[in-house]
Every structure is written in structure tokens, then in C-alpha cells.
Design a protein around this motif. Structure first.
Motif, short mmCIF file in Angstrom:
data_model
loop_
_atom_site.label_atom_id
_atom_site.label_comp_id
_atom_site.label_asym_id
_atom_site.label_seq_id
_atom_site.Cartn_x
_atom_site.Cartn_y
_atom_site.Cartn_z
N ALA A 173 0.79 -1.27 -0.01
CA ALA A 173 -0.01 -0.06 -0.03
C ALA A 173 0.80 1.30 -0.01
CB ALA A 173 -1.01 0.06 1.19
N HIS A 174 1.72 1.25 0.76
CA HIS A 174 2.91 2.34 0.93
C HIS A 174 3.50 2.68 -0.60
CE1 HIS A 174 3.67 1.49 5.42
NE2 HIS A 174 2.22 1.78 4.99
N LEU A 175 4.02 1.52 -1.34
CA LEU A 175 4.76 1.79 -2.52
C LEU A 175 3.84 1.93 -3.69
CD1 LEU A 175 6.90 1.32 -4.28
CD2 LEU A 175 6.40 -1.01 -4.79
N SER A 176 2.24 1.64 -3.65
CA SER A 176 1.27 1.90 -4.65
C SER A 176 1.02 3.45 -4.40
CB SER A 176 0.18 1.13 -4.24
OG SER A 176 0.43 -0.34 -4.69
N GLY A 177 0.79 4.12 -3.13
CA GLY A 177 0.22 5.07 -2.95
C GLY A 177 1.69 6.09 -3.21
N ALA A 178 2.81 5.72 -3.08
CA ALA A 178 4.11 6.65 -3.24
C ALA A 178 4.20 6.96 -4.88
CB ALA A 178 5.29 5.90 -2.83
N LEU A 179 3.85 5.72 -5.58
CA LEU A 179 3.90 5.79 -6.94
C LEU A 179 2.73 6.78 -7.54
CD1 LEU A 179 4.83 2.14 -8.22
CD2 LEU A 179 6.59 4.03 -8.09
#
Length: 261
Positions: A173-179
Motif C-alpha cells: 500500500a505504501h509503494l502503490s500510494g507513493a507511485l
């Protein structure tokens, strides 16, 4: 729209409105948690279940659901700060970015996440942090750079949490939000013109001194001839009367001539 023209400086009223909007959103998260506790329901099923059709609903609802009050508090404070800064400095682009981060980040989580229920707004917080930080790198105006430095100073640790660290933390979730936040920064980097910087005090002082000097000059300057009132008019020759001529006195020969000094 002309994106190069500067808009007026952002001031305290705009900051208050941005803070109230962010606070309202955080209040919704707390209301959802209180309703969950009061009703005795378990809202985990409203999270994202990756690669499962019944988990697609979680793209819309997962950020509203939190596992505990500790989980909720950990997301509430960053959301309050990041939403306030985003809304304050980017009033037009922030809402587009927020919706994009919410939906695109949730979809990315659905595609790459582990087979588990993913809940919480941490993906949104990471998206906002990366959105504000990348905008500072892209725009490079003073306000954007200042906001980028603030969010990196406060939440720079989010750069590390996009990688697997803890078993029960959804790094996906962190990675998807950051992208999603990074993409939003590239998409809407020019949507909000840079705010005009406050004028330096010395410029205002110089203008005030020049205005005072002009006022003094206007006070002591002699009036122009056209501005002087006429106090006396010359009488025409035909109205001046008759000139009486007196006969010249002739000097006699026996008179002593005048003495020259």
C-alpha cells in the motif's frame, strides 16, 4: 490558463481553511472507527483483497477502515499535516491528486498486494508525502521547495517504508500510494501558479520615502503663473483721463549755473 502568472500571496485565512478541511476528513475516519466499535461490526472485509473480485470494493473503502486506535492515530496526524499543506499550497491540484492517489493507489495495491486484507490510510499518506516532495523538485519555486523540505523533514522515513520491513505492515500500500503521488505530481505540476512572494520591507520603505518626498515638494513648490490670481488690471489708455502738461521753467542768464559734484 496562464500558468506563468503569479497569484496573490497565500495568507493565514487560506491556511485555516485548508486545516479545517483536513480536520474534517480525519474526523470522518474517527467516526467510522467509533461506529465500528459501537455496532460491534468488523469492517475488515471492506479492505482491499488483492486479485480477488470481491476485494475491488476496498479500493474505495479501505482507507476509511483501521485495525485499532493506535493504527488510526498513526495515520491521522500525517494526514492532517499533509492534507493541510497540500490544500494550502496547491488549492487546485491537491484534490485531483488526492482522488488519484486514493483510486490509483488502491488499484495498484489490488494488483501487487499479498493475499490478505489490506486496510488503513497509510497508502494515502505516502501518496501525499511523495506528491508534495516531488512537486518541490519539479516546480522549484520558493513555496514548493519550502513545503517539500517540511514534509521530508517530518516524514522522510516514508521513503524507507515502501520496501518490505514488517510482516504485518502493508508495504504494498505504501509503494502503490507513493507511485500514485509521484505520477500526480508530474500530471498536475503546473496546475497551480506560484504564489507571489511578499515584498521586502526595504522596498516598501523606499516607496514610502519617495511618496513623502513628493508630497513635501508639492507643498513648498511655487505656483505656476496661470495659478496665481490676478489682483490688479491695467486701465486702458482711453480711460485714464487727461494728462495736464506743466510749462518748463526757463533759466535766466544772470542765474548762477548749478554746481557739479
Amino acid at each position: 490558463m496562464d500558468t506563468t502568472a503569479a497569484i496573490p500571496p497565500r495568507e493565514t485565512p487560506q491556511l485555516k481553511r485548508a486545516g479545517l478541511l483536513a480536520l474534517a476528513f480525519v474526523a470522518v475516519l474517527w467516526l467510522v472507527k467509533l461506529v465500528e466499535l459501537a455496532s460491534g461490526l468488523d469492517l475488515t472485509d471492506f479492505g482491499v483483497r488483492p486479485l480477488e473480485s470481491y476485494g475491488l470494493l476496498g479500493i474505495l473503502t479501505a482507507p476509511l477502515v483501521h485495525a485499532s486506535f493506535e493504527h488510526l492515530i498513526m495515520n491521522s496526524v500525517p494526514l492532517l499535516v499533509l492534507l493541510t499543506l497540500a490544500r494550502f499550497n496547491y488549492p487546485s491540484g491537491s484534490w485531483r491528486a488526492f482522488i488519484f492517489i486514493w483510486l490509483a493507489g488502491g488499484l495498484g495495491l489490488w494488483l501487487i498486494g499479498r493475499p490478505s486484507w489490506h486496510i488503513g490510510a497509510s497508502g494515502v499518506t505516502h501518496g501525499l508525502m511523495f506528491y508534495l516532495f516531488v512537486l518541490g523538485l519539479l516546480r522549484r519555486d520558493r513555496y514548493a521547495i519550502a513545503v517539500a523540505m517540511i514534509v521530508f523533514f517530518l516524514y522522510g522515513g516514508m521513503v524507507v517504508t515502501v520496501l518490505p520491513r514488517e510482516a504485518h505492515v502493508s508495504w504494498e500500500a505504501h509503494l502503490s500510494g507513493a507511485l500514485a503521488g509521484t505520477i500526480a505530481a508530474f500530471l498536475w505540476q503546473k496546475l497551480d501558479p506560484p504564489a507571489a512572494l511578499p515584498r521586502p520591507s526595504w522596498e516598501l520603505e523606499e516607496e514610502a520615502a519617495a511618496a513623502a518626498k513628493e508630497a513635501d515638494a508639492a507643498t513648498y513648490e511655487l505656483p505656476r503663473p496661470a495659478q496665481v490670481p490676478v489682483l490688479w488690471h491695467r486701465v486702458p489708455d482711453d480711460e485714464r483721463g487727461v494728462v495736464i502738461e506743466f510749462p518748463l521753467r526757463r533759466r535766466r542768464d544772470d542765474e548762477t549755473p548749478p554746481t557739479v559734484h
